[in-house]
Design an enzyme around this catalytic site. Structure first.
Site, PDB file in Angstrom:
ATOM      1  N   GLU B  50      -9.893 -44.351 -47.224  1.00 21.45           N
ATOM      2  CA  GLU B  50     -11.100 -43.527 -47.159  1.00 21.45           C
ATOM      3  C   GLU B  50     -10.841 -42.282 -47.990  1.00 21.45           C
ATOM      4  OE1 GLU B  50     -12.691 -44.666 -42.659  1.00 21.45           O
ATOM      5  OE2 GLU B  50     -12.373 -42.579 -43.199  1.00 21.45           O
ATOM      6  N   ASP B  61     -16.802 -31.961 -38.883  1.00 22.98           N
ATOM      7  CA  ASP B  61     -15.351 -31.968 -39.023  1.00 22.98           C
ATOM      8  C   ASP B  61     -14.696 -30.772 -38.346  1.00 22.98           C
ATOM      9  OD1 ASP B  61     -14.617 -34.316 -40.558  1.00 22.98           O
ATOM     10  OD2 ASP B  61     -15.910 -33.463 -42.099  1.00 22.98           O
TER      11      ASP B  61
END
EC number: 4.2.1.20
Lengths: 406, 279
Positions: B50, B61
């Site tokens: 990823e 995040d």
């Protein structure tokens, strides 16, 4: 950008997907999606529920002090020597700004949804104070995210929030302003989805927030329109409001959108000028993008990274704007103009001296535009300026700008 | 048509072991270092990469990935450079699947059609775009599928049985189960709950289910890998980079080596997952 086709009415948005033309929408993480759908369901039930409306109306009257007055600003009008200027006195509301209108509505929604905890973001601290206020009134714990820069420049409001029992969490990421506070509030919400209600303070964010905040704030324009008809026997020629996220502005504008002869002007923070990067004029100098759950005009670089804006006014210091404003800009129904820091500061002082009213720096941007255009308008013309908040919170900032220590 | 993701997943299924999916931030702390990290991943045992696209406002995040994104942006990373990085990687590795992960705005500003064409040409196999739920499928998901790029969707504990079919409808490649509500890098969720959730998702789809959020050690990778088709590790890798950077961003050790050491351990964890489960 192609101009969208003009609608029959400017008051029917958003569509079922939460879009105003290409703007708005629901650009959120999957974790939040079920919550947003819940909120939408609850809001669509509540808005037509007579009991909900009655409770909100009673609180607005007896707690917030509505209706706010439509005041003929005779001193300022005489000083400028042109159009008649009226102030919609949202500064006289409980907590000192229009923010209470939205907070009362949303806290009732939170209660209906059985939530146990309130979170909010704030820039100038006006929304934080209003959130802390309704949380105190309804007995909810409340966490307010506020950029560290704003915590420093709006210290009176930080203390007010603490007195009201809220926890103020300074956010140091980025420039420590409203954008960063909103990121952090979203992170809290993603983490505490079960019991937490996110009380967004402006007409932005994922659908249904732009719609519901607008509807709670539209009391401003609905009253102003009625009051103007009663006091002058006609509609105003021009209405003006400052636009950060844009909740006070959409609240004033929305009831007038289909009054074709009423000119509507939104004022963006021009900061130190639009040629540099020290401003927050997303609709004059930005381009469409996706941030904080919606597509709207944003200050951003060529790579789609969001830029930090600048404004003397913490409440306007945001790189985006509510999606309905972006749509109203592209359709041409509303004209969005920038006002510089210096012009706002001058209007702040002029209003204080000619009217005995200390306006919030946000509102001073709207007043500054009236100062620009009123002298060139005939004396029988009428302008309404949304005096969205009181300026006590800004005296330290203004003193500093004037080179004084207090 | 099949993508590298489909082929890799089928191969691992035949081997009866879960995939190790490794996230790192493109351009952190600079392009060249980041490229060397990317090249080190498959050698250390990563099955799927990823590749994080940095964004100024990563709302889902935690602090570690936020900081990594800011380091990358400060180092001059752009979406264009992230695609170039994938392209350079592809010159030496045409097998390891690459999934781009990030937020929508940089892609929107780049232009969706232009992005998909360039991504395809750069050897990108899939996309994970955090802020594009199925309600916004017309934006990028449908065009990506038409362009032959997998659109990997996140499912979360708040995605109930009623909503799952909607989430899975246009998902391809694999399903990324976020094992907890919260931001990246938080504590690991209860592993028995994770197993139940993976089972629940599998009742709705034949796609592989990879689990992420909170996996930091080989032991955790092994436990999660017992029930999931893949284990996603992100924050631990990003931290391994941060740990060898000094206060001014100077390298105190080789970031690629630090990442490789961590990933080798994790790879052993996933490789022993089914053996442990069978015991």
């Amino acid at each position: 950008m192609n101009k969208p086709a003009l609608p029959n009415s400017f008051r029917t948005g958003p569509d079922e997907q939460g879009m105003f033309g290409i703007f708005g929408g629901r650009f959120v993480a999957e974790t939040l999606m079920p919550l947003i759908l819940d909120l939408e369901r609850e809001w669509s039930k509540a808005k037509d529920d007579p009991e909900f409306r009655a409770e909100l109306s009673a609180l607005s009257t007896f707690y917030a002090g509505r209706p706010s007055k439509l005041y003929f600003a005779e001193g300022l009008t005489r000083h400028l020597g042109g159009a008649k200027i009226y102030f919609k006195r949202e500064d006289l509301n409980h907590t000192g700004s229009h923010k209470i209108n939205n907070c009362l509505g949303q806290i009732l929604l939170a209660k209906r949804m059985g939530k146990k905890r309130i979170i909010a973001e704030t820039g100038a601290g006006q929304h934080g104070v209003a959130s802390a206020t309704v949380a105190a009134r309804f007995g909810y714990p409340c966490v307010v995210y506020m950029g560290a820069t704003d915590v420093a420049r709006q210290s009176p409001n930080v203390f007010r929030m603490k007195l009201l029992g809220a926890e103020v969490r300074p956010v140091t990421a980025g420039h420590g302003t409203l954008k960063d506070a909103m990121n952090e509030a979203l992170r809290d919400w993603v983490t505490n989805v079960e019991d937490t209600y996110y009380l967004i303070g402006t007409a932005a964010g994922p659908h249904p927030y732009p719609e519901l905040v607008r509807d709670f704030q539209s009391v401003i324009g609905t009253e102003a329109r009625q009051q103007m008809l009663e006091q002058e026997g006609r509609l105003p020629d021009t209405i003006i409001a400052a636009v950060g996220g844009g909740s006070n502005a959409i609240g004033l504008f929305h009831p007038f959108l289909d009054d074709k002869d009423v000119e509507i002007i939104g004022i963006e923070a021009g900061g130190r000028g639009l040629d540099g990067i020290e401003h927050c004029a997303s609709m004059n100098a930005g381009k469409p993008g996706v941030l904080h759950g919606n597509r709207t005009y944003l200050l951003q670089d060529d790579d789609g990274q969001i830029l930090e804006g600048h404004s003397i006014s913490a409440g306007l210091d945001y790189p985006g704007v509510g999606p309905e404003h972006s749509w109203l800009r592209d359709t041409g129904r509303v004209d969005y103009q920038p006002i510089l820091d210096d012009e706002a500061l001058e209007a702040f002082q002029l209003c204080t001296r000619t009217e005995g009213i200390i306006p919030a720096l946000e509102s001073a941007h709207a007043i500054a535009h009236a100062v620009k255009i009123a002298p060139n308008m005939a004396k029988d013309k009428i302008i309404i300026v949304n005096l969205s908040g009181r300026g006590d919170k800004d005296v330290h900032t203004v003193a500093k700008m004037m080179g004084m220590e207090i | 048509m099949t993508t590298r993701i489909d082929r890799r997943m089928a191969k691992l299924k035949a081997e009866d072991r879960p995939a190790l999916v490794t996230y790192f931030m493109g351009g952190d702390p600079d392009y060249q270092t980041s490229l060397s990290i990317m090249k080190a991943l498959p050698k250390a045992g990563s099955d799927i990469i990823e590749l994080g696209m940095p964004f100024s406002d990563p709302m889902a995040d935690g602090p570690a990935i936020q900081a990594a994104g800011l380091r990358a942006l400060k180092g001059g990373q752009t979406l264009k450079k992230t695609l170039a990085m994938a392209s350079e990687f592809r010159q030496g590795d045409d097998e390891t699947p690459i999934v781009l992960m990030g937020y929508y705005n940089p892609i929107y500003v780049y232009g969706v059609d232009r992005f998909l064409a360039d991504a395809k040409a750069s050897g990108i196999d899939g996309l994970i775009i955090v802020d594009l739920p199925p309600e916004m499928d017309e934006e990028l998901c449908i065009p990506a599928l038409k362009a032959g790029i997998n659109f990997v969707r996140l499912a979360t504990p708040t995605t109930d049985d009623k909503r799952l079919p909607k989430v899975l409808e246009n998902t391809s490649g694999f399903v990324y189960y976020v094992s907890m509500t919260g931001i990246t890098g938080s504590a690991l969720a209860d592993t028995t709950k994770v197993a139940t959730a993976v089972q629940r998702i599998k009742e709705h789809t034949d796609l592989p289910v990879c689990v992420g959020f909170g996996v930091k050690t080989a032991e955790q990778a092994r436990t999660i890998g017992a029930s999931a088709d893949g284990v996603v590790v992100g924050t631990a890798i990003v931290n391994a980079v941060a740990n060898v950077l000094g206060p001014k961003g100077e390298k105190t050790a080789d970031p690629a080596e630090a990442v490789a050491t961590l990933v080798s351990g994790l790879a052993q964890g996933v490789r022993s997952a089914r053996l442990a489960a069978a015991e």
